[in-house]
Design an enzyme around this catalytic site. Structure first.
Site, PDB file in Angstrom:
ATOM      1  N   HIS A 123       4.022   1.094  -8.197  1.00 46.25           N
ATOM      2  CA  HIS A 123       3.670   1.519  -6.829  1.00 46.25           C
ATOM      3  C   HIS A 123       4.860   2.311  -6.281  1.00 46.25           C
ATOM      4  O   HIS A 123       6.011   2.068  -6.666  1.00 46.25           O
ATOM      5  CB  HIS A 123       3.455   0.243  -5.999  1.00 46.25           C
ATOM      6  CG  HIS A 123       2.926   0.457  -4.622  1.00 46.25           C
ATOM      7  ND1 HIS A 123       3.726   0.861  -3.583  1.00 46.25           N
ATOM      8  CD2 HIS A 123       1.676   0.289  -4.112  1.00 46.25           C
ATOM      9  CE1 HIS A 123       2.983   0.928  -2.481  1.00 46.25           C
ATOM     10  NE2 HIS A 123       1.741   0.590  -2.782  1.00 46.25           N
ATOM     11  N   ASP A 200       8.105  -7.022  -9.028  1.00 44.26           N
ATOM     12  CA  ASP A 200       7.312  -6.780  -7.828  1.00 44.26           C
ATOM     13  C   ASP A 200       6.029  -7.600  -7.965  1.00 44.26           C
ATOM     14  O   ASP A 200       5.130  -7.249  -8.729  1.00 44.26           O
ATOM     15  CB  ASP A 200       7.021  -5.268  -7.749  1.00 44.26           C
ATOM     16  CG  ASP A 200       6.009  -4.921  -6.670  1.00 44.26           C
ATOM     17  OD1 ASP A 200       5.542  -5.836  -5.957  1.00 44.26           O
ATOM     18  OD2 ASP A 200       5.667  -3.730  -6.560  1.00 44.26           O
ATOM     19  N   GLN A 203       0.995  -7.971  -6.334  1.00 45.36           N
ATOM     20  CA  GLN A 203      -0.407  -8.144  -6.747  1.00 45.36           C
ATOM     21  C   GLN A 203      -0.611  -9.388  -7.605  1.00 45.36           C
ATOM     22  O   GLN A 203      -1.690  -9.607  -8.118  1.00 45.36           O
ATOM     23  CB  GLN A 203      -0.879  -6.895  -7.517  1.00 45.36           C
ATOM     24  CG  GLN A 203      -0.876  -5.626  -6.695  1.00 45.36           C
ATOM     25  CD  GLN A 203      -1.945  -5.611  -5.606  1.00 45.36           C
ATOM     26  OE1 GLN A 203      -2.909  -6.378  -5.646  1.00 45.36           O
ATOM     27  NE2 GLN A 203      -1.766  -4.761  -4.609  1.00 45.36           N
ATOM     28  N   LYS A 226      -1.201  -9.564   1.514  1.00 40.82           N
ATOM     29  CA  LYS A 226      -2.044  -9.498   0.307  1.00 40.82           C
ATOM     30  C   LYS A 226      -2.310 -10.907  -0.223  1.00 40.82           C
ATOM     31  O   LYS A 226      -2.980 -11.092  -1.225  1.00 40.82           O
ATOM     32  CB  LYS A 226      -1.360  -8.653  -0.759  1.00 40.82           C
ATOM     33  CG  LYS A 226      -1.215  -7.181  -0.362  1.00 40.82           C
ATOM     34  CD  LYS A 226      -0.721  -6.371  -1.511  1.00 40.82           C
ATOM     35  CE  LYS A 226      -0.143  -5.045  -1.074  1.00 40.82           C
ATOM     36  NZ  LYS A 226      -1.151  -4.002  -0.876  1.00 40.82           N
ATOM     37  N   CYS A 363      -1.110   4.836  -4.090  1.00 43.05           N
ATOM     38  CA  CYS A 363       0.366   4.868  -4.017  1.00 43.05           C
ATOM     39  C   CYS A 363       0.971   4.802  -5.427  1.00 43.05           C
ATOM     40  O   CYS A 363       2.020   4.172  -5.619  1.00 43.05           O
ATOM     41  CB  CYS A 363       0.915   3.744  -3.144  1.00 43.05           C
ATOM     42  SG  CYS A 363       0.470   3.898  -1.429  1.00 43.05           S
TER      43      CYS A 363
HETATM   44  N1  PLP Z   1       3.950  -3.141  -4.835  1.00 40.54           N
HETATM   45  C1  PLP Z   1       2.661  -3.181  -5.178  1.00 40.54           C
HETATM   46  C2  PLP Z   1       2.289  -3.424  -6.610  1.00 40.54           C
HETATM   47  C3  PLP Z   1       1.668  -3.004  -4.215  1.00 40.54           C
HETATM   48  O1  PLP Z   1       0.388  -3.048  -4.551  1.00 40.54           O
HETATM   49  C4  PLP Z   1       2.063  -2.756  -2.869  1.00 40.54           C
HETATM   50  C5  PLP Z   1       1.042  -2.493  -1.846  1.00 40.54           C
HETATM   51  O2  PLP Z   1      -0.049  -2.040  -2.138  1.00 40.54           O
HETATM   52  C6  PLP Z   1       3.423  -2.743  -2.567  1.00 40.54           C
HETATM   53  C7  PLP Z   1       4.334  -2.936  -3.567  1.00 40.54           C
HETATM   54  C8  PLP Z   1       3.881  -2.532  -1.170  1.00 40.54           C
HETATM   55  O3  PLP Z   1       3.465  -3.597  -0.381  1.00 40.54           O
HETATM   56  P1  PLP Z   1       3.608  -3.562   1.227  1.00 40.54           P
HETATM   57  O4  PLP Z   1       2.926  -2.297   1.659  1.00 40.54           O
HETATM   58  O5  PLP Z   1       2.896  -4.781   1.663  1.00 40.54           O
HETATM   59  O6  PLP Z   1       5.052  -3.580   1.529  1.00 40.54           O
END
Ligand code: PLP
Length: 405
Positions: A123, A200, A203, A226, A363
């Site tokens: 992402h 990270d 998900q 999430k 993203c």
């Molecule tokens: N990392 C992953 C894999 C994500 O799916 C997302 C959000 O879609 C993020 C990071 C960023 O999360 P946030 O927008 O809640 O900070």
């Protein structure tokens, strides 16, 4: 199982609403999950009866708010399988967590010529902060490729690791494809060259149990919204001894030991990274979400895997529909394309049927480029989704596909 799902659904008031005259079929859970009544009530209760600032007051309300805030940290630790909560830092979300590590850890540890290894399925939140710190420090970004099935090419990943690799950062689960990465193996390989590892978990936390000590990483993060909690709150976990050596990311009240115009000293983690008044209601809401989800997690995972299997089978029978990302280990996320149809059109037509999905690059522009596409339509399921909703999606897509030929 069916009766369990029905009872889960009753806990989420929004699932009872309709959209364009149709029952809401919410399949955009990878973007943000819905919130159970327990979370809504916890936030409402805090503002109605217990609102006060934390860590500072001597009065009862402040003490109660502080206790609730610090108990929430214990809830997070338990949720992540940690023996203690000290490494759990409250942040705005995964994005802020990764920015914090990139800026703070990166400032202290990265040098010219060092390499930061990422994967092609990250992402943007796990790419851009590293690009910025790499540029500041003269470090280099290296990217492990992804196979056509949407899995990290482990052989290539291993070859890219060397004594120059200072940090490795990868998603536990791909938001765009649903791929579950072999994170234990990836961490072991990174550790073998002495690299620091960030996972990270944005998900993963909402789909299956995460046992952080077993993963072996140095940093892990996820977003509350999430994971059935509120927006604007998330968690960065770091090894406490590592966090204690890192310079502050933001500074101000609550994170200091002593301030003098001659110089300031800082507290240890987690307070060192929690400058200013935190999102107290968000933290309390997050704890309610994790308390709600944790006992249901195993049942949820089994049900989601069933949804994934059935939805994949049904979608594959639709002519011209191609699933993007067919990793052997996936969470309940299905990205797809329909020949002759733009993902945005698919999303709009599904919306007319009350079905909420996500379309676009998710993203993950570098991943889309890597796969030779500009975007996908993505249906992402949570444990409160039903087989009936899978049928609804498949029936709607059958109809849409006919409009596209
Ligand atoms: N990392 C992953 C894999 C994500 O799916 C997302 C959000 O879609 C993020 C990071 C960023 O999360 P946030 O927008 O809640 O900070």
């Amino acid at each position: 199982m069916v009766s369990d799902v029905a009872s889960f659904r009753r806990d989420f008031p929004i699932l009872g609403r309709s959209v364009h005259g149709r029952p809401l079929t919410y399949l955009d859970n990878a973007a943000t999950s819905q919130k159970p009544q327990a979370v809504i009530d916890a936030i409402s209760h805090y503002y109605s009866f217990a609102n006060a600032n934390v860590h500072r007051g001597v009065h009862l309300l402040s003490e109660e708010a502080t206790v609730a805030f610090e108990q929430a940290r214990e809830v997070v630790a338990r949720f992540l399988g940690l023996p203690e909560s000290r490494g759990c830092v409250f942040v705005r979300g995964a994005t802020e967590a990764i920015n914090l590590v990139a800026e703070s850890w990166g400032r202290a540890h990265l040098n010219s010529g060092d390499e930061i290894l990422l994967t092609a399925l990250e992402h943007h939140a796990n790419i851009v902060p590293w690009q910025i710190i790499a540029e500041k420090k003269g470090a280099k970004i290296v990217v492990a490729p992804v196979t056509a099935r949407g899995e990290v090419d482990l052989e290539a990943y291993q070859k890219l690791l060397s004594s120059k690799t200072r940090l490795v950062a990868f998603a536990h689960v791909s938001n765009a494809l649903g791929t579950i990465n072999p994170v234990v193996k990836m961490t072991q390989l990174a550790k073998a060259v002495g690299a620091t590892v960030l996972i990270d978990g944005c998900q993963s936390a909402a789909h299956f149990a995460v046992d952080l000590p077993a993963l072996g990483c140095d940093f892990y993060c996820f977003s509350g919204h999430k994971t059935f909690g509120p927006t604007g709150i998330g968690v960065l976990w770091g090894r406490p001894e590592l966090l204690d050596q890192m310079p502050p990311y933001q500074s101000g009240g609550d994170m200091i030991r002593k301030v003098d115009f001659a110089g300031t000293t800082f507290r240890e983690a987690p307070e060192r990274f929690e400058a200013g008044t935190p999102d107290i209601a968000g933290v309390i809401g997050l704890a309610a979400a994790l308390n709600y989800f944790q006992p249901r997690r195993e049942l949820a995972h089994a049900h989601e895997q069933k949804l994934l299997q059935v939805a994949t089978e049904k979608l594959k029978t639709i002519p011209g529909l191609r699933i993007i990302g067919e990793a052997s280990q996936k969470v309940s996320v299905i990205s797809f394309l329909i020949e002759g149809g733009h993902p945005h059109d698919i999303g709009t037509l599904l919306d007319a049927d009350g079905i909420a999905i996500r379309t676009g690059h998710h993203c993950c522009m570098p991943l889309m480029k890597h796969l030779g596409i500009s975007g996908t339509a993505r249906a992402s399921f949570a444990f409160y989704n039903t087989l009936e909703e899978v049928d609804r999606l498949a029936a709607s897509l059958q109809r849409i596909q006919k409009m596209m030929v």
